[in-house]
Design a protein around this motif. Structure first.
Motif, short mmCIF file in Angstrom:
data_model
loop_
_atom_site.label_atom_id
_atom_site.label_comp_id
_atom_site.label_asym_id
_atom_site.label_seq_id
_atom_site.Cartn_x
_atom_site.Cartn_y
_atom_site.Cartn_z
N LEU A 58 -3.85 11.36 -0.89
CA LEU A 58 -4.28 10.51 0.23
C LEU A 58 -3.74 9.09 0.15
CD1 LEU A 58 -8.01 11.62 0.64
CD2 LEU A 58 -6.11 12.07 2.20
N ILE A 59 -3.33 8.64 -1.03
CA ILE A 59 -2.84 7.27 -1.13
C ILE A 59 -1.38 7.25 -1.61
CG2 ILE A 59 -5.08 6.14 -1.34
CD1 ILE A 59 -4.77 6.14 -4.34
N ASP A 60 -0.65 8.29 -1.30
CA ASP A 60 0.79 8.28 -1.59
C ASP A 60 1.44 7.05 -0.98
OD1 ASP A 60 1.54 10.33 -3.26
OD2 ASP A 60 1.86 11.78 -1.66
N GLY A 61 2.33 6.43 -1.71
CA GLY A 61 3.02 5.25 -1.21
C GLY A 61 2.30 3.95 -1.47
N LEU A 62 1.08 4.02 -2.05
CA LEU A 62 0.35 2.80 -2.40
C LEU A 62 1.23 1.86 -3.21
CD1 LEU A 62 -2.69 1.47 -2.90
CD2 LEU A 62 -2.26 2.35 -5.18
N MET A 63 1.19 0.57 -2.87
CA MET A 63 1.99 -0.42 -3.59
C MET A 63 1.07 -1.48 -4.19
SD MET A 63 5.30 -0.80 -1.09
CE MET A 63 6.44 -1.10 -2.42
N ALA A 64 1.44 -1.95 -5.37
CA ALA A 64 0.66 -2.99 -6.05
C ALA A 64 1.60 -4.03 -6.63
CB ALA A 64 -0.21 -2.38 -7.15
N GLY A 65 1.23 -5.30 -6.47
CA GLY A 65 2.02 -6.39 -7.03
C GLY A 65 1.59 -6.66 -8.46
N MET A 66 2.55 -6.95 -9.34
CA MET A 66 2.25 -7.13 -10.75
C MET A 66 3.07 -8.25 -11.36
SD MET A 66 2.02 -3.14 -12.01
CE MET A 66 1.72 -3.62 -13.70
N GLN A 67 2.46 -8.94 -12.35
CA GLN A 67 3.20 -9.87 -13.19
C GLN A 67 3.42 -9.29 -14.57
OE1 GLN A 67 1.85 -14.11 -12.84
NE2 GLN A 67 0.35 -13.27 -11.41
N PHE A 68 2.83 -8.11 -14.84
CA PHE A 68 3.00 -7.42 -16.11
C PHE A 68 4.06 -6.32 -15.98
CE2 PHE A 68 -0.83 -9.50 -17.29
CZ PHE A 68 -0.90 -9.45 -18.68
N LEU A 118 6.88 -8.25 -9.76
CA LEU A 118 7.50 -6.99 -9.36
C LEU A 118 6.45 -6.17 -8.63
CD1 LEU A 118 6.25 -4.66 -11.46
CD2 LEU A 118 7.97 -5.57 -13.00
N MET A 119 6.87 -5.08 -7.99
CA MET A 119 5.94 -4.19 -7.31
C MET A 119 6.15 -2.76 -7.79
SD MET A 119 5.11 -5.33 -3.44
CE MET A 119 6.63 -4.75 -2.71
N VAL A 120 5.04 -2.04 -7.94
CA VAL A 120 5.09 -0.63 -8.27
C VAL A 120 4.58 0.18 -7.09
CG1 VAL A 120 4.87 -0.97 -10.76
CG2 VAL A 120 2.81 -0.70 -9.37
N GLN A 121 5.00 1.44 -7.04
CA GLN A 121 4.60 2.35 -5.96
C GLN A 121 4.10 3.65 -6.57
OE1 GLN A 121 7.06 2.56 -2.41
NE2 GLN A 121 6.93 4.80 -2.43
N LEU A 122 3.07 4.22 -5.95
CA LEU A 122 2.46 5.45 -6.43
C LEU A 122 2.91 6.63 -5.57
CD1 LEU A 122 0.39 6.95 -8.25
CD2 LEU A 122 -1.36 6.34 -6.56
N ASP A 123 3.41 7.67 -6.21
CA ASP A 123 3.75 8.92 -5.53
C ASP A 123 3.22 10.05 -6.39
OD1 ASP A 123 5.43 8.14 -3.16
OD2 ASP A 123 6.58 7.16 -4.75
#
Length: 458
Positions: free
Chosen positions: A303-313, A400-405
């Motif tokens: 249900l949350i495919d494509g979710l993106m999160a901003g990170m400094q780590f 940077l940003m990560v994405q969930l698939d």
């Protein structure tokens, strides 16, 4: 990792006026006292001849520090032990080398269970030298107590404005109210330029989230976003039905949703309702949306495919190319602990604390710690995260940003794995109306200040 040298006007050992730019530099860490290292950081731990009962919680042989989290809060099962697991592992790692100057670290693991932060701080005030690597969601309830007893702190994270710019507080990755790392919004504009006028913020009744969203709004606008106001404000304790709120999103024409809340069941139920309403927005959130529980949820639902999160780590997925991440994983998993972003935050703050404590040597007092911490203006936890300025309470100009698939996260921006994108524009001065507290000229929250508060000596 920096792409250019950025200049910070008027940066001193103390937290000075609002910066006009950004720069790195400052005191060098003390020479390593063992052959160990943590990524690129020479270990601050090792044997030595430090001595003296120099302050509360310090003796010839021991240094007592408190740490902890909200793992006992049953309504948010995602708030578990990763911070405490990291701190326990780091204390063991440091003590195995000889401690700090020969003194062993004795840690007290607190569970604030969301609503008990002040009780925790009352106990710590009576027994601990400092609080280190902790994170309490309702930290505003304990700030007056902490400041009144001059309990200096190096938290893993802060939430409330009073704590984020609190006196006697330094973080490995600062999160002040007046200067924000807006990298995720600038980068989202690069990834989805078609959505700069179609994003909306998901509101909440929780005061700390309300404050956070006010700041996020100003950051998003600085990055060129013209946000929609869909009128969605969710009860923090949950809603009987999320269908009406999902319909608001649909009627508003939103193509992107930002949330400042963690991945709780309530927030996931809202996203599920949005999907069932026939809306497929880009989901975007804080770095707290990077985690095992979120990945497991999506693996089962999609249900949350494509979710993106901003990170400094650095993401855990970059452990093969980032020695500091690999070291963190090795130490925590070696004690059967859980690895997670919050654990890396606690680890960075522990290393920052240990670096300052090693520099103090036999003069290990809270005053010396504040002097040393305020002089550290270049910090990346040995490579765990982008370079920050803890001494001036300034975040990094990188991200940077990560994405969930499915069940897997991957770095979505920039394209080069394990690299941060850095830009002077990413540091956004927020409007005073969004701070949620009053700051003095030194950028320290004034709400609970008293004449005995410790400040850095020149």
């Amino acid at each position: 990792m920096l792409s250019a040298a950025l200049v910070l006007a008027g940066c001193t050992a103390e937290r000075g006026p609002m910066p006009g730019g950004y720069a790195m530099g400052g005191a060098e860490p003390a020479a390593a006292t063992s052959d160990e290292s943590f990524g690129t950081l020479a270990s601050p731990c090792g044997p030595g001849d430090a001595s003296g009962a120099t302050d509360q919680g310090v003796s010839d042989t021991e240094i007592r520090i408190g740490y902890g989290d909200d793992r006992g809060y049953t309504k948010s099962p995602g708030l578990n032990r990763e911070m405490s697991d990291a701190m326990s592992a780091m204390i063991d790692w440091c003590n195995a080398q000889g401690g700090i100057g020969g003194r062993q670290i004795v840690g007290t693991d607190y569970d604030a269970a969301m609503t008990q932060a002040n009780s925790v701080m009352q106990d710590a005030c009576a027994t601990q030298f400092m609080m280190v690597g902790h994170g309490f969601a309702l930290d505003q309830t304990s700030e007056q107590t902490r400041i009144a007893c001059n309990l200096a702190a190096v938290p893993g994270f802060t939430v409330s404005p009073e704590a984020a710019n609190g006196p006697m507080t330094f973080q490995g990755v600062p999160f002040p109210v007046d200067v924000a790392n807006g990298s995720m919004w600038f980068q989202m504009a690069e990834v989805h330029p078609e959505l700069t006028d179609r994003f909306t913020l998901v509101g909440s009744t929780m005061p700390t989230i309300i404050s956070s969203l006010q700041k996020i709004r100003s950051v998003a606008e600085a990055a060129g976003f013209d946000l929609l106001d869909c009128g969605v404000t969710l009860n923090y304790e949950g809603e009987a039905s999320y269908v009406p709120f999902a319909q608001m999103v649909k009627d508003c024409g939103a193509g992107g949703l930002w949330t400042s809340r963690s991945a709780t069941p309530n927030e996931l139920n809202f996203f599920k309702a949005v999907t069932e309403a026939g809306v497929d927005p880009v989901l975007f959130g804080e770095a707290t949306w990077y985690g095992e529980a979120v990945a497991e949820y999506n693996a089962g639902t999609g249900l949350i495919d494509g979710l993106m999160a901003g990170m400094q780590f650095q993401p855990l997925e970059n452990a093969d190319s980032v020695p500091a991440v690999a070291k963190y994983v090795e130490l925590v998993e070696g004690r059967d602990g859980k690895t997670a972003l919050l654990g890396m935050q606690a680890t960075s703050s522990f290393l920052l604390w240990a670096t300052a404590a090693d520099a103090c040597g036999s003069d290990l007092t809270r005053q010396c710690m504040i002097d040393e911490l305020s002089s550290i203006h270049e910090w990346d936890g040995g490579g765990l995260h982008a370079v920050t300025d803890p001494g001036a309470n300034l975040p990094s100009p990188c991200g940077l940003m990560v994405q969930l698939d499915g069940a897997d996260y991957s770095q979505a921006y920039p394209s080069d794995s394990a690299q941060f994108e850095c830009d002077e524009r990413y540091l956004v001065r927020t409007d005073a109306s969004t701070w949620g507290t009053e700051l003095g000229e030194d950028r320290v929250a004034t709400k609970f200040l008293g004449p005995a508060v410790l400040t850095p000596r020149a």
